[in-house]
Design an enzyme around this catalytic site. Sequence first.
Site, PDB file in Angstrom:
ATOM      1  N   GLY A  47       4.704  -9.856 -25.128  1.00  0.00           N
ATOM      2  CA  GLY A  47       3.114  -9.624 -25.096  1.00  0.00           C
ATOM      3  C   GLY A  47       2.356 -10.983 -25.543  1.00  0.00           C
ATOM      4  O   GLY A  47       3.051 -11.800 -26.081  1.00  0.00           O
ATOM      5  N   LYS A  76      -3.515   4.559 -32.913  1.00  0.00           N
ATOM      6  CA  LYS A  76      -3.691   3.517 -34.145  1.00  0.00           C
ATOM      7  C   LYS A  76      -3.972   4.328 -35.393  1.00  0.00           C
ATOM      8  O   LYS A  76      -3.168   3.921 -36.452  1.00  0.00           O
ATOM      9  CB  LYS A  76      -4.759   2.688 -33.877  1.00  0.00           C
ATOM     10  N   TYR A 126      -5.834   5.247 -27.408  1.00  0.00           N
ATOM     11  CA  TYR A 126      -5.459   4.011 -28.041  1.00  0.00           C
ATOM     12  C   TYR A 126      -5.906   4.085 -29.497  1.00  0.00           C
ATOM     13  O   TYR A 126      -4.970   3.910 -30.531  1.00  0.00           O
ATOM     14  CB  TYR A 126      -5.955   2.663 -27.455  1.00  0.00           C
TER      15      TYR A 126
HETATM   16  P1  NAD Z   1       0.484  -6.791 -25.291  1.00  0.00           P
HETATM   17  O1  NAD Z   1       0.129  -5.567 -24.268  1.00  0.00           O
HETATM   18  O2  NAD Z   1       0.235  -8.305 -24.919  1.00  0.00           O
HETATM   19  O3  NAD Z   1       2.238  -6.634 -25.391  1.00  0.00           O
HETATM   20  C1  NAD Z   1       2.853  -5.631 -25.669  1.00  0.00           C
HETATM   21  C2  NAD Z   1       4.086  -5.783 -25.092  1.00  0.00           C
HETATM   22  O4  NAD Z   1       4.747  -4.437 -25.468  1.00  0.00           O
HETATM   23  C3  NAD Z   1       4.113  -5.986 -23.658  1.00  0.00           C
HETATM   24  O5  NAD Z   1       5.105  -7.279 -23.650  1.00  0.00           O
HETATM   25  C4  NAD Z   1       4.891  -4.821 -23.137  1.00  0.00           C
HETATM   26  O6  NAD Z   1       5.895  -4.963 -22.050  1.00  0.00           O
HETATM   27  C5  NAD Z   1       5.721  -4.136 -24.314  1.00  0.00           C
HETATM   28  N1  NAD Z   1       5.854  -2.741 -24.215  1.00  0.00           N
HETATM   29  C6  NAD Z   1       5.295  -1.901 -23.730  1.00  0.00           C
HETATM   30  N2  NAD Z   1       5.850  -0.615 -23.485  1.00  0.00           N
HETATM   31  C7  NAD Z   1       6.997  -0.776 -24.272  1.00  0.00           C
HETATM   32  C8  NAD Z   1       8.165   0.064 -24.565  1.00  0.00           C
HETATM   33  N3  NAD Z   1       8.159   1.365 -24.040  1.00  0.00           N
HETATM   34  N4  NAD Z   1       9.156  -0.363 -25.341  1.00  0.00           N
HETATM   35  C9  NAD Z   1       9.206  -1.677 -25.420  1.00  0.00           C
HETATM   36  N5  NAD Z   1       8.202  -2.641 -25.414  1.00  0.00           N
HETATM   37  C10 NAD Z   1       7.178  -2.421 -24.562  1.00  0.00           C
HETATM   38  O7  NAD Z   1      -0.064  -6.476 -26.422  1.00  0.00           O
HETATM   39  P2  NAD Z   1      -0.601  -7.185 -28.017  1.00  0.00           P
HETATM   40  O8  NAD Z   1      -1.700  -7.954 -27.621  1.00  0.00           O
HETATM   41  O9  NAD Z   1       0.792  -8.195 -28.054  1.00  0.00           O
HETATM   42  O10 NAD Z   1      -0.231  -6.320 -28.950  1.00  0.00           O
HETATM   43  C11 NAD Z   1       0.573  -6.122 -29.978  1.00  0.00           C
HETATM   44  C12 NAD Z   1       0.391  -5.106 -30.920  1.00  0.00           C
HETATM   45  O11 NAD Z   1      -1.141  -5.585 -31.774  1.00  0.00           O
HETATM   46  C13 NAD Z   1       0.163  -3.690 -30.432  1.00  0.00           C
HETATM   47  O12 NAD Z   1       0.071  -2.751 -31.574  1.00  0.00           O
HETATM   48  C14 NAD Z   1      -1.719  -4.101 -30.217  1.00  0.00           C
HETATM   49  O13 NAD Z   1      -2.338  -2.591 -30.215  1.00  0.00           O
HETATM   50  C15 NAD Z   1      -2.056  -4.728 -31.395  1.00  0.00           C
HETATM   51  N6  NAD Z   1      -3.466  -5.317 -31.405  1.00  0.00           N
HETATM   52  C16 NAD Z   1      -3.533  -6.237 -30.454  1.00  0.00           C
HETATM   53  C17 NAD Z   1      -5.037  -6.975 -30.320  1.00  0.00           C
HETATM   54  C18 NAD Z   1      -4.897  -8.034 -29.555  1.00  0.00           C
HETATM   55  O14 NAD Z   1      -6.264  -8.487 -29.242  1.00  0.00           O
HETATM   56  N7  NAD Z   1      -4.292  -8.370 -28.711  1.00  0.00           N
HETATM   57  C19 NAD Z   1      -5.948  -6.360 -31.099  1.00  0.00           C
HETATM   58  C20 NAD Z   1      -5.660  -5.488 -31.854  1.00  0.00           C
HETATM   59  C21 NAD Z   1      -4.329  -4.812 -32.324  1.00  0.00           C
HETATM   60  N1  SER Z   2      -8.004  -6.248 -28.393  1.00  0.00           N
HETATM   61  C1  SER Z   2      -7.424  -4.935 -28.488  1.00  0.00           C
HETATM   62  C2  SER Z   2      -7.976  -4.111 -27.218  1.00  0.00           C
HETATM   63  O1  SER Z   2      -8.907  -4.574 -26.691  1.00  0.00           O
HETATM   64  C3  SER Z   2      -7.940  -4.260 -29.746  1.00  0.00           C
HETATM   65  O2  SER Z   2      -6.977  -3.427 -30.320  1.00  0.00           O
HETATM   66  O3  SER Z   2      -7.320  -3.232 -26.818  1.00  0.00           O
END
Ligand code: NAD
Ligand code: SER
Length: 311
Positions: free
Chosen positions: A11, A142, A138
């Site tokens: 991800g 969380k 979501y």
């Molecule tokens: P993303 O969607 O880019 O990546 C998530 C990954 O999880 C993907 O590669 C997907 O294939 C994988 N996935 C989905 N279902 C799955 C499953 N059943 N088993 C295994 N893998 C699975 O998300 P991200 O932005 O990398 O987020 C990572 C974490 O950080 C999450 O918990 C997200 O809530 C948190 N987060 C992200 C952001 C942001 O802006 N990117 C902000 C706040 C929190």
């Molecule tokens: N960047 C994330 C979203 O928009 C926040 O957790 O879902």
Amino acid sequence: MKRIVVTGAAGQIGTEMVTRLRELYGTEAVLATDIRSPGAETGPFAFVDVTDGESLDAAIARHRADTVFHLAAILSAVGEQRPQLTYQVNIGGLFNVLEVARARECAVFTPSSIAAFGPGTPPDPAPQDTIQRPNTMYGVSKVAGELLCDYYFSRFGLDTRGVRYPGLVSHVTAPGGGTTDYAVEIYYEAVLHNRFECFVAEGTQLDMMYMPDAIRAAIELMEAPAELLVHRNAFNIGAMQLTPERIADSIRRRMPDFELTYNVDPARQAIAESWPRRVDDSAAREEWGWSPEYDLDAMTDEMLDELARKL
Ligand code: NAD
Ligand code: SER
């Protein structure tokens, strides 16, 4: 941290987290896992669905892991389209991770989000300890995740830690279906077409952070001495408060003709409006020394340079 398993490693965060962890701890020490293949072969990888506890347990046992960076999740916008799946992955998957970690004695990093806040939260700033009544699946997942992680710490002594990430901006891997994705897309569209049609409204202010700071935050928190931590799941961390027009102004320092227009998506606008305008991250600063390095213009310069090279 010596032997690490990363879930959701393909991800937006996982790709860069794996790279950095391998730089710090060695390639073979970090097992990347996901339900989809990472773009490039950079070290050990296994297909693991976090909703399948047995396959997760097998991967963590085989790797002899002492730490899990649990990044597999469904993000906010997709979460509203697929709430049942979001429940299964975000809550069921985390429960599996915590159970395996309990049995295998692993530390666990789990990101929460500004989405763990809701319309009833004081918005500017959202305090560390405050009302958390989000109105998205979501967000619900969380808050449940934060509580589960704290429960496993207090009940079983599991070393669980987490941050509430703001929206993250990066140029390596595209975001996975969140509300803050506009703050990434604006840079791609600036480089490709010198214009951007934004799906959140003018003036919508949210906390954002550049990915190198987000990666560093997770690793610094996991390396922090346990006795310093009063809070665990999860710390507010902030870096900059952005609106679409503030990002556009920053881009225009380098591309004066850059054009920003709006075509608001009501679903994602409603999500954005339910989140705070700014978080108070003083607990993270005081307890483990959190401090962001990138401001908006530094992030913009790097995004435009890197995307110009890549695209
Ligand atoms: P993303 O969607 O880019 O990546 C998530 C990954 O999880 C993907 O590669 C997907 O294939 C994988 N996935 C989905 N279902 C799955 C499953 N059943 N088993 C295994 N893998 C699975 O998300 P991200 O932005 O990398 O987020 C990572 C974490 O950080 C999450 O918990 C997200 O809530 C948190 N987060 C992200 C952001 C942001 O802006 N990117 C902000 C706040 C929190
Ligand atoms: N960047 C994330 C979203 O928009 C926040 O957790 O879902």
